[in-house]
Design an enzyme around this catalytic site. Structure first.
Site, PDB file in Angstrom:
ATOM      1  N   ASN A   9      -9.964  19.116  -2.522  1.00 46.19           N
ATOM      2  CA  ASN A   9     -11.191  18.670  -3.394  1.00 46.19           C
ATOM      3  C   ASN A   9     -12.203  17.901  -2.465  1.00 46.19           C
ATOM      4  O   ASN A   9     -12.129  16.733  -1.996  1.00 46.19           O
ATOM      5  CB  ASN A   9     -10.803  17.861  -4.378  1.00 46.19           C
ATOM      6  N   HIS A  11     -15.092  16.562  -3.062  1.00 50.91           N
ATOM      7  CA  HIS A  11     -15.691  15.582  -3.634  1.00 50.91           C
ATOM      8  C   HIS A  11     -15.025  14.264  -3.575  1.00 50.91           C
ATOM      9  O   HIS A  11     -15.409  13.204  -3.274  1.00 50.91           O
ATOM     10  CB  HIS A  11     -16.092  15.799  -5.099  1.00 50.91           C
ATOM     11  N   LYS A  12     -13.493  14.444  -3.769  1.00 52.80           N
ATOM     12  CA  LYS A  12     -12.722  13.487  -3.467  1.00 52.80           C
ATOM     13  C   LYS A  12     -12.824  12.802  -2.018  1.00 52.80           C
ATOM     14  O   LYS A  12     -12.778  11.425  -1.956  1.00 52.80           O
ATOM     15  CB  LYS A  12     -11.269  13.756  -3.802  1.00 52.80           C
ATOM     16  N   ASP A  73      -4.055  11.814  -6.684  1.00 51.70           N
ATOM     17  CA  ASP A  73      -3.849  12.724  -7.805  1.00 51.70           C
ATOM     18  C   ASP A  73      -4.505  11.783  -9.066  1.00 51.70           C
ATOM     19  O   ASP A  73      -4.129  10.765  -9.364  1.00 51.70           O
ATOM     20  CB  ASP A  73      -2.494  13.019  -8.098  1.00 51.70           C
ATOM     21  N   SER A  74      -5.386  12.561  -9.552  1.00 52.80           N
ATOM     22  CA  SER A  74      -6.241  11.880 -10.782  1.00 52.80           C
ATOM     23  C   SER A  74      -6.577  12.733 -11.819  1.00 52.80           C
ATOM     24  O   SER A  74      -6.367  13.787 -11.641  1.00 52.80           O
ATOM     25  CB  SER A  74      -7.588  11.433 -10.003  1.00 52.80           C
ATOM     26  N   GLY A 157     -16.301  17.237 -11.624  1.00 53.18           N
ATOM     27  CA  GLY A 157     -15.471  17.270 -12.710  1.00 53.18           C
ATOM     28  C   GLY A 157     -16.049  16.867 -14.011  1.00 53.18           C
ATOM     29  O   GLY A 157     -17.162  17.333 -14.405  1.00 53.18           O
ATOM     30  N   ARG A 185     -11.024   5.595  -8.602  1.00 54.18           N
ATOM     31  CA  ARG A 185     -10.718   5.922  -7.297  1.00 54.18           C
ATOM     32  C   ARG A 185     -11.240   4.531  -6.357  1.00 54.18           C
ATOM     33  O   ARG A 185     -10.413   4.367  -5.565  1.00 54.18           O
ATOM     34  CB  ARG A 185     -11.426   7.104  -6.514  1.00 54.18           C
TER      35      ARG A 185
HETATM   36  P1  ITT Z   1      -6.484  18.350  -4.857  1.00 47.91           P
HETATM   37  O1  ITT Z   1      -5.419  18.425  -5.731  1.00 47.91           O
HETATM   38  O2  ITT Z   1      -6.492  19.106  -3.896  1.00 47.91           O
HETATM   39  O3  ITT Z   1      -6.685  16.553  -4.489  1.00 47.91           O
HETATM   40  P2  ITT Z   1      -7.675  18.787  -7.433  1.00 47.91           P
HETATM   41  O4  ITT Z   1      -9.030  18.322  -7.798  1.00 47.91           O
HETATM   42  O5  ITT Z   1      -6.845  19.406  -7.848  1.00 47.91           O
HETATM   43  O6  ITT Z   1      -7.746  18.428  -5.670  1.00 47.91           O
HETATM   44  P3  ITT Z   1      -6.233  16.854  -8.897  1.00 47.91           P
HETATM   45  O7  ITT Z   1      -4.899  17.674  -9.192  1.00 47.91           O
HETATM   46  O8  ITT Z   1      -5.922  15.377  -8.916  1.00 47.91           O
HETATM   47  O9  ITT Z   1      -7.119  17.227  -7.822  1.00 47.91           O
HETATM   48  O10 ITT Z   1      -7.091  16.930 -10.232  1.00 47.91           O
HETATM   49  C1  ITT Z   1      -7.934  16.067 -10.396  1.00 47.91           C
HETATM   50  C2  ITT Z   1      -8.735  16.451 -11.518  1.00 47.91           C
HETATM   51  O11 ITT Z   1      -9.362  15.316 -12.455  1.00 47.91           O
HETATM   52  C3  ITT Z   1     -10.294  16.931 -10.923  1.00 47.91           C
HETATM   53  O12 ITT Z   1     -10.121  18.313 -10.656  1.00 47.91           O
HETATM   54  C4  ITT Z   1     -11.422  16.394 -12.100  1.00 47.91           C
HETATM   55  O13 ITT Z   1     -11.401  17.481 -12.981  1.00 47.91           O
HETATM   56  C5  ITT Z   1     -10.726  15.310 -12.735  1.00 47.91           C
HETATM   57  N1  ITT Z   1     -11.246  13.988 -11.942  1.00 47.91           N
HETATM   58  C6  ITT Z   1     -10.346  13.312 -11.037  1.00 47.91           C
HETATM   59  N2  ITT Z   1     -11.311  12.185 -10.748  1.00 47.91           N
HETATM   60  C7  ITT Z   1     -12.456  12.649 -10.989  1.00 47.91           C
HETATM   61  C8  ITT Z   1     -13.782  11.979 -10.869  1.00 47.91           C
HETATM   62  O14 ITT Z   1     -13.810  10.782 -10.080  1.00 47.91           O
HETATM   63  N3  ITT Z   1     -14.986  12.454 -11.466  1.00 47.91           N
HETATM   64  C9  ITT Z   1     -14.839  13.520 -12.285  1.00 47.91           C
HETATM   65  N4  ITT Z   1     -13.629  14.221 -12.746  1.00 47.91           N
HETATM   66  C10 ITT Z   1     -12.461  13.667 -12.205  1.00 47.91           C
END
Ligand code: ITT
Length: 201
Positions: A9, A11-12, A73-74, A157, A185
């Site tokens: 991701n 953005h993360k 993981d978030s 997200g 985060r």
């Molecule tokens: P990775 O597993 O590759 O790190 P991912 O996007 O699939 O990427 P997650 O499984 O942790 O990551 O899912 C996190 C989701 O939660 C993310 O896709 C968003 O929908 C939401 N999310 C988490 N943090 C967020 C944020 O800061 N702002 C908005 N949405 C967020």
């Protein structure tokens, strides 16, 4: 100290890069792309810690034994939905992991929920895996409420729907600088930074 980020991701990655750069610690985030990309991971453990652990292990397998790997993981836990979508946030509207579809589904599901019952919190688990299977876990939360319609263009997200406590604008309207001061985060990162500072002594 280099931290290889076990995430696909972008953005993360950008948020964690700015958190690392803003601090006084020599922590450098290296994206998974720099080491050939993030391997596919089945996020099936049902917990933030479990999923973060799987992501860290998957990237770790591609790196030298002394490398430090960071996984995030978030998700968004909505009070009126008993904590959903929570750990399933990325796949709320289906296995494709489509952020716009996830957001649209949450808007629809929450349509008839009254203002007083629209509380929610973002949760972030940062898991650091080091040499000899050392594992450190840091958690951050950010409480707020959900708007009825998405607002703002920053972030990713569920940001356009989420208004953090003490604010009237959504994360997507507040922008990265404000979000990085108060987000789930940022709070998890602050715990990690505290740990790193302790190690330096
Ligand atoms: P990775 O597993 O590759 O790190 P991912 O996007 O699939 O990427 P997650 O499984 O942790 O990551 O899912 C996190 C989701 O939660 C993310 O896709 C968003 O929908 C939401 N999310 C988490 N943090 C967020 C944020 O800061 N702002 C908005 N949405 C967020």
């Amino acid at each position: 100290m280099k931290l290889y980020l076990a995430s696909g991701n972008a953005h993360k990655a950008a948020e964690l890069q700015s958190l690392a750069t803003a601090g006084d610690l020599a922590l450098e985030i290296v994206s998974a792309r720099a080491v050939g990309g993030m391997p596919e991971v089945d996020e099936d453990t049902g917990t933030f810690v479990g999923n973060a652990g799987k992501k860290a292990l998957a990237l770790r397998a591609k790196l030298p034994a002394d490398a430090w790997v960071l996984a995030d993981d978030s998700g968004l836990c909505v009070d009126a939905l008993d904590g959903a979508p929570g750990v399933e946030s990325a796949f709320y509207a289906g296995s494709g992991g489509d952020g716009a579809a996830n957001l649209a589904k949450l808007v629809a599901v929450m349509r008839d929920v009254p203002h007083a019952a629209r509380g929610a919190q973002f949760v972030c688990v940062l898991l650091l895996r080091g040499p000899e299977d050392a594992e450190f876990i840091f958690e951050g939360k950010c409480a707020g409420r959900l708007e009825r319609e998405p607002r703002g263009g920053a972030g990713f997200g569920y940001d356009p729907l989420f208004v953090p406590d003490g604010h009237v604008l959504s994360f997507a309207e507040l922008g990265d600088a404000v979000k990085n001061g108060i987000s789930h985060r940022a709070r998890a990162w602050a715990h990690l930074a505290e740990w790193a500072r302790g190690r330096r002594k």
